[in-house]
Design a protein around this motif. Structure first.
Motif, mmCIF file in Angstrom:
data_model
loop_
_atom_site.group_PDB
_atom_site.id
_atom_site.type_symbol
_atom_site.label_atom_id
_atom_site.label_comp_id
_atom_site.label_asym_id
_atom_site.label_seq_id
_atom_site.Cartn_x
_atom_site.Cartn_y
_atom_site.Cartn_z
ATOM 1 N N LEU A 35 0.894 -1.379 0.230
ATOM 2 C CA LEU A 35 0.144 0.103 -0.230
ATOM 3 C C LEU A 35 0.865 1.402 -0.008
ATOM 4 N N PHE A 36 1.960 1.309 0.740
ATOM 5 C CA PHE A 36 2.987 2.617 0.888
ATOM 6 C C PHE A 36 3.633 2.505 -0.600
ATOM 7 N N LEU A 37 3.961 1.734 -1.233
ATOM 8 C CA LEU A 37 4.784 1.648 -2.351
ATOM 9 C C LEU A 37 3.751 2.074 -3.455
ATOM 10 N N THR A 38 2.575 1.584 -3.331
ATOM 11 C CA THR A 38 1.493 1.967 -4.429
ATOM 12 C C THR A 38 1.274 3.541 -4.164
ATOM 13 N N LEU A 39 0.977 4.098 -3.071
ATOM 14 C CA LEU A 39 0.344 5.346 -3.056
ATOM 15 C C LEU A 39 1.648 6.398 -2.333
ATOM 16 N N ARG A 40 2.867 6.021 -2.656
ATOM 17 C CA ARG A 40 3.870 6.706 -2.135
ATOM 18 C C ARG A 40 3.750 8.290 -2.285
ATOM 19 N N ILE A 41 3.574 8.749 -3.487
ATOM 20 C CA ILE A 41 3.459 10.179 -3.942
ATOM 21 C C ILE A 41 2.263 10.620 -3.212
ATOM 22 N N GLU A 42 0.955 9.861 -3.101
ATOM 23 C CA GLU A 42 -0.256 10.348 -2.508
ATOM 24 C C GLU A 42 -0.132 10.537 -1.173
ATOM 25 N N LEU A 43 0.670 9.843 -0.390
ATOM 26 C CA LEU A 43 0.949 9.779 1.110
ATOM 27 C C LEU A 43 1.642 11.221 1.186
ATOM 28 N N LEU A 44 2.516 11.739 0.473
ATOM 29 C CA LEU A 44 3.115 13.011 0.567
ATOM 30 C C LEU A 44 2.370 14.282 0.503
ATOM 31 N N ILE A 45 1.344 13.953 -0.413
ATOM 32 C CA ILE A 45 0.771 15.287 -0.688
ATOM 33 C C ILE A 45 0.159 16.199 0.292
ATOM 34 N N PRO A 46 -0.575 15.467 1.388
ATOM 35 C CA PRO A 46 -1.129 16.152 2.631
ATOM 36 C C PRO A 46 -0.151 16.717 3.444
ATOM 37 N N ALA A 47 1.282 16.139 3.385
ATOM 38 C CA ALA A 47 2.233 16.963 4.390
ATOM 39 C C ALA A 47 2.536 18.358 4.023
ATOM 40 N N LEU A 48 2.288 18.589 2.624
ATOM 41 C CA LEU A 48 2.790 20.201 2.374
ATOM 42 C C LEU A 48 1.729 20.987 3.289
ATOM 43 N N PRO A 49 0.282 20.756 3.026
ATOM 44 C CA PRO A 49 -0.493 21.901 3.905
ATOM 45 C C PRO A 49 -0.377 21.717 5.357
ATOM 46 N N ARG A 50 -0.120 20.425 5.816
ATOM 47 C CA ARG A 50 0.094 20.248 7.100
ATOM 48 C C ARG A 50 1.043 20.954 7.827
ATOM 49 N N GLY A 51 2.283 20.765 7.039
ATOM 50 C CA GLY A 51 3.506 21.568 7.315
ATOM 51 C C GLY A 51 3.279 23.203 7.681
ATOM 52 N N VAL A 52 2.555 23.509 6.465
ATOM 53 C CA VAL A 52 2.248 25.039 6.560
ATOM 54 C C VAL A 52 1.398 25.311 7.903
ATOM 55 N N MET A 53 0.325 24.427 8.229
ATOM 56 C CA MET A 53 -0.493 24.578 9.428
ATOM 57 C C MET A 53 0.441 24.679 10.701
ATOM 58 N N ILE A 54 1.411 23.780 10.594
ATOM 59 C CA ILE A 54 2.156 23.875 11.699
ATOM 60 C C ILE A 54 2.984 25.080 11.793
ATOM 61 N N ALA A 55 3.553 25.585 10.842
ATOM 62 C CA ALA A 55 4.219 26.770 10.975
ATOM 63 C C ALA A 55 3.450 28.114 11.276
ATOM 64 N N VAL A 56 2.011 27.935 10.890
ATOM 65 C CA VAL A 56 1.304 29.187 11.106
ATOM 66 C C VAL A 56 0.647 29.282 12.660
ATOM 67 N N THR A 57 0.654 27.852 12.904
ATOM 68 C CA THR A 57 0.218 27.759 14.308
ATOM 69 C C THR A 57 1.075 28.013 15.066
ATOM 70 N N LEU A 58 2.676 27.869 15.059
ATOM 71 C CA LEU A 58 3.787 28.335 16.002
ATOM 72 C C LEU A 58 4.072 29.760 15.736
ATOM 73 N N VAL A 59 3.670 30.312 14.836
ATOM 74 C CA VAL A 59 4.024 31.794 14.541
ATOM 75 C C VAL A 59 2.804 32.600 15.448
ATOM 76 N N GLN A 60 1.625 32.079 15.523
ATOM 77 C CA GLN A 60 0.664 32.860 16.498
ATOM 78 C C GLN A 60 1.097 33.596 17.610
ATOM 79 N N PRO A 61 1.852 32.515 18.578
ATOM 80 C CA PRO A 61 2.399 33.231 19.876
ATOM 81 C C PRO A 61 3.222 34.456 19.513
ATOM 82 N N LEU A 62 4.144 34.395 18.705
ATOM 83 C CA LEU A 62 4.948 35.570 18.282
ATOM 84 C C LEU A 62 4.174 36.686 17.821
ATOM 85 N N LEU A 63 3.357 36.680 17.155
ATOM 86 C CA LEU A 63 2.352 37.604 16.615
ATOM 87 C C LEU A 63 1.763 38.152 17.838
ATOM 88 N N LEU A 64 1.267 37.384 18.673
ATOM 89 C CA LEU A 64 0.355 37.843 19.921
ATOM 90 C C LEU A 64 1.341 38.606 20.734
#
Length: 182
Positions: A35-64
């Motif tokens: 399953l991982f070999l078949t969908l290896r690219i598709e498994l990485l696609i949600p990682a980009l928006p999730r990584g940006v969400m982490i960065a945005v969440t961690l910037v909030q205290p600095l902005l506050l």
């Protein structure tokens, strides 16, 4: 997007990787490996928006902190443009949060449906090859539905596991940076 041609492509690749995984390794992990070999690219696609969400969440205290400094008048009181910039930063930050949250939800749901497509096709192909005496279609269909629901729920949160580890690590560093050893 996702049509019958790509579904057939995924199912063909899954069949090839499934046979290869059974030859190379143990049968316990061959399904997951295929399953991982078949969908290896598709498994990485949600990682980009999730990584940006982490960065945005961690910037909030600095902005506050910048907003609190501005409101308390520490160095920013004479420049109103800084206040407008902070308002713009808040709008940008929460706009990015909503856009990337929606993108992550879409990508996670799409991944879950791709996993479901590949697994259901493999299960039904195997079911069609079983002798009639061994197959109870009602029982098998019920088990497929229940197991697929559990797999789909797991696939939707798979990227939350690594994201939580990164968020906790960076958050602890930010607390240490702000407070030091207490």
């Amino acid at each position: 997007m996702y049509d019958a041609a790509t579904a057939g492509h995924y199912n063909t690749r899954f069949g090839q990787y499934s046979r290869l995984s059974q030859v190379q390794g143990s049968k316990a992990t061959s399904l997951l490996r295929a399953l991982f070999l078949t969908l290896r690219i598709e498994l990485l696609i949600p990682a980009l928006p999730r990584g940006v969400m982490i960065a945005v969440t961690l910037v909030q205290p600095l902005l506050l902190q910048r907003i609190l400094d501005f409101v308390q008048g520490e160095g920013y009181s004479e420049r109103m443009s800084v206040g407008y910039g902070l308002i713009g930063a808040c709008a940008l930050l929460y706009g990015l949060t909503s856009v990337f949250n929606a993108w992550y939800a879409h990508a996670s749901n799409r991944l879950a449906l791709q996993i479901r497509n590949v697994l259901v096709d493999a299960i039904y192909s195997k079911l069609l090859r079983l002798p009639i005496a061994k197959a109870d279609p009602g029982l098998i269909t019920t088990l497929i539905n229940v197991d697929m629901e559990h797999i789909i729920e797991g696939a939707r949160v798979i990227h939350d596991l690594w994201a939580a580890v990164i968020s906790v690590g960076v958050s602890l560093y930010m607390i240490y940076w702000k407070l030091g050893l207490a």
